[in-house]
Enzyme design. Structure first.
Site, PDB file in Angstrom:
ATOM      1  N   ASP A  90       0.883  -1.298   0.053  1.00 37.74           N
ATOM      2  CA  ASP A  90       0.090  -0.111  -0.104  1.00 37.74           C
ATOM      3  C   ASP A  90       0.789   1.294   0.008  1.00 37.74           C
ATOM      4  O   ASP A  90       1.472   1.556   1.037  1.00 37.74           O
ATOM      5  CB  ASP A  90      -0.782  -0.139   1.364  1.00 37.74           C
ATOM      6  CG  ASP A  90      -2.045  -1.150   1.091  1.00 37.74           C
ATOM      7  OD1 ASP A  90      -1.758  -1.933   0.447  1.00 37.74           O
ATOM      8  OD2 ASP A  90      -2.766  -1.023   2.243  1.00 37.74           O
ATOM      9  N   LYS A 153      -6.915   3.271  -2.426  1.00 34.50           N
ATOM     10  CA  LYS A 153      -7.203   3.126  -1.061  1.00 34.50           C
ATOM     11  C   LYS A 153      -7.381   4.641  -0.557  1.00 34.50           C
ATOM     12  O   LYS A 153      -6.745   5.450  -1.071  1.00 34.50           O
ATOM     13  CB  LYS A 153      -5.818   2.460  -0.576  1.00 34.50           C
ATOM     14  CG  LYS A 153      -5.912   2.481   1.134  1.00 34.50           C
ATOM     15  CD  LYS A 153      -4.947   1.740   1.716  1.00 34.50           C
ATOM     16  CE  LYS A 153      -4.891   1.868   3.194  1.00 34.50           C
ATOM     17  NZ  LYS A 153      -3.532   1.093   3.808  1.00 34.50           N
ATOM     18  N   LYS A 182     -10.031   0.093  -1.667  1.00 32.45           N
ATOM     19  CA  LYS A 182     -10.155  -0.127  -0.172  1.00 32.45           C
ATOM     20  C   LYS A 182     -10.385   1.178   0.674  1.00 32.45           C
ATOM     21  O   LYS A 182      -9.594   2.307   0.693  1.00 32.45           O
ATOM     22  CB  LYS A 182      -8.497  -0.680   0.152  1.00 32.45           C
ATOM     23  CG  LYS A 182      -8.072  -0.882   1.583  1.00 32.45           C
ATOM     24  CD  LYS A 182      -6.696  -1.317   1.807  1.00 32.45           C
ATOM     25  CE  LYS A 182      -6.360  -1.736   3.154  1.00 32.45           C
ATOM     26  NZ  LYS A 182      -5.003  -2.044   3.498  1.00 32.45           N
TER      27      LYS A 182
END
Length: 218
Positions: A90, A153, A182
């Site tokens: 991430d 995300k 996400k």
């Protein structure tokens, strides 16, 4: 296997985390069948060893939490994390570039991380939506698609606030059905999770995964 549990990256990114806490995190993820554990890079090796032989994946963070390290550093963090056992990365975008409209730079950096991870780990791009307006969130999402990322995300969880339903909806509408979305930061109840999923989230980053599952069973 619970469909809800497979949405959750069981997360511990506090700077105070200890080896014992990381091992407990993995045990909880195995017990509850969470998709991954998400830990800081220093703990990837330990988490990977602890999860060996289980279906639990290992997720880590790159350029975290500010996004202000150089592209070369983010690429190195990515390759190092994968070498230590990470399955998912991430990465935080350079938020200053986004605010200044330097979208070519944003896209190029995401692409560099994606290329470093190609065939070895999924890449999720943290936009830190609480610092971006709607147009910037849309453009950062488009950059992520163009650069070949696997997910966008919402948040690090270390800035003004975490995920919002509106941010998730904007991201989903922008990336279409091809990318994961996400929602991370502030998702603490089954109701929170349901609202994020309804808005388009396909993964949830949460430190409260066990209580979310308990809440959903009530």
């Amino acid at each position: 296997m619970s469909k809800i549990s497979q949405l959750i990256d069981h997360t511990l990114l506090a700077p105070t985390a200890t080896a014992t806490q990381i091992e407990t995190l993995v045990q909880e993820a195995v017990e509850h069948e969470f998709k991954t554990v998400c830990v800081n890079p220093a703990w990837v090796g330990l988490a990977s060893r602890a999860a060996q032989g289980t279906p639990v994946g290992i997720c880590t963070v790159v350029g975290f939490p500010l996004g202000a390290s150089t592209t070369a550093v983010k690429v190195f963090e990515t390759t190092d994390a994968i070498a230590n056992g990470a399955d998912e990365v991430d990465m935080v975008i350079n938020i200053g570039w986004a605010l200044a409209g330097q979208w070519d730079d944003v896209e190029a950096e995401i692409r560099a991380v994606v290329e470093a991870a190609r065939g070895k780990a999924l890449v999720k791009v943290i936009l830190e939506t609480c610092l971006l307006d709607v147009e910037q969130t849309e453009e950062a999402s488009r950059c992520s698609v163009a650069a070949g990322a696997d997910f966008v995300k919402t948040s690090t969880g270390f800035s003004k606030h975490g995920a919002t339903v509106e941010a998730v909806r904007i991201m989903r509408e922008t990336v279409g059905p091809g990318l994961g979305v996400k929602a991370s930061g502030g998702v603490r109840t089954a109701e929170d999770l349901a609202r994020m999923v309804e808005a388009g989230a396909t993964r949830i980053g949460a430190s409260a995964g066990a209580s979310i599952l308990a809440d959903s069973a009530v």
